[in-house]
Design a protein around this motif. Structure first.
Motif, PDB file in Angstrom:
ATOM      1  N   ILE A  98       0.943  -1.454  -0.082  1.00  0.00           N
ATOM      2  CA  ILE A  98      -0.474   0.307   0.248  1.00  0.00           C
ATOM      3  C   ILE A  98       0.836   1.209  -0.215  1.00  0.00           C
ATOM      4  O   ILE A  98       0.418   2.428  -0.071  1.00  0.00           O
ATOM      5  N   ASN A 135     -10.050   1.117  -0.099  1.00  0.00           N
ATOM      6  CA  ASN A 135     -10.670  -0.155   0.146  1.00  0.00           C
ATOM      7  C   ASN A 135      -8.959  -1.062   0.718  1.00  0.00           C
ATOM      8  O   ASN A 135      -9.122  -2.149   1.627  1.00  0.00           O
ATOM      9  N   GLN A 136      -8.154  -0.595  -0.135  1.00  0.00           N
ATOM     10  CA  GLN A 136      -6.697  -1.663  -0.334  1.00  0.00           C
ATOM     11  C   GLN A 136      -6.774  -1.354   1.405  1.00  0.00           C
ATOM     12  O   GLN A 136      -6.264  -1.450   2.186  1.00  0.00           O
TER      13      GLN A 136
END
Length: 230
Positions: A98, A135-136
């Motif tokens: 991320i 979302n990640q």
């Protein structure tokens, strides 16, 4: 500018592991470390709040884990997206998937604006990419939080198992352990305090021994009572 943000929950935790992981990502000798200590009752993160508006486009911020970034999932996601949009780069040792560079690279695969209705589709794709990124990030926060909760639960279960097996945890009630500090202080008192033939008043003796008034008189009383030799 390269920053490393370290957050620990109590003053007794050691930040070295986080610093080691951060420096493995960024060996810059001029890395600016921001070390934050807070407890559950004080979560304002004053140092983070002080630096937050100072971060500029192109700056790099390194974290040991995404869990160190925000107080909770919503807070972390909000700040991640804000910093992302400010063109500030975020790097995570535990969750490199991320890192902002991952999403920034994906967002560059774009079609140029056409000035037609096609731009609506392009904008929708960009919006979708940001929702996917959000979302990640949320998944990463949740996973990190779950790992912390699992660790706490395993520790709690281990303590309970040991207790049920009859193991003594912690210091047994009523048991007094003599520390090196106590031994050294009592030796000093016996040697220098006037009550034992020394040259120092009680006030001077406790100051030079670097112990509190209560501790000093406690030790003195024990020495007079037992005539212990240290």
């Amino acid at each position: 500018m390269n920053y490393g943000y370290i957050r620990i929950s109590t003053p007794y935790q050691n930040p070295d592991r986080q610093e080691r992981n951060i420096r493995s990502m960024c060996p810059d000798p001029n890395l600016k470390l921001i070390v934050e200590v807070y407890t559950g009752s004080t979560q304002d993160r004053p140092k983070w709040r002080r630096y937050y508006p100072i971060f500029q486009a192109g700056d790099n911020i390194f974290f040991d884990s995404v869990s160190r970034m925000g107080r909770d999932e919503d807070d972390g996601v909000k700040e991640y997206l804000d910093l992302y949009q400010r063109e500030i780069n975020l790097f995570f040792y535990v969750e490199p998937g991320i890192n902002t560079v991952v999403y920034r690279a994906a967002s560059r695969i774009q079609l140029p604006r056409t000035g037609t209705e096609v731009d609506i589709i392009i904008q929708a794709i960009e919006d979708y990419q940001m929702r996917l990124a959000e979302n990640q990030i949320r998944i990463a926060f949740r996973q990190s939080q779950k790992e912390l909760e699992d660790l706490h639960q395993r520790t709690k279960e281990g303590i309970e198992t040991a207790r049920l097996n009859g193991k003594i945890l912690g210091r047994p009630k009523g048991v007094h352990y003599i520390t090196d500090k106590e031994v050294q202080s009592k030796r000093f008192i016996q040697k220098r305090a006037r009550a034992f033939g020394g040259d120092l008043t009680d006030t001077d003796c406790m100051k030079l021994a670097n112990i509190s008034r209560g501790t000093y008189y406690k030790y003195k009383k024990e020495l007079l009572k037992n005539q212990c030799k240290y």
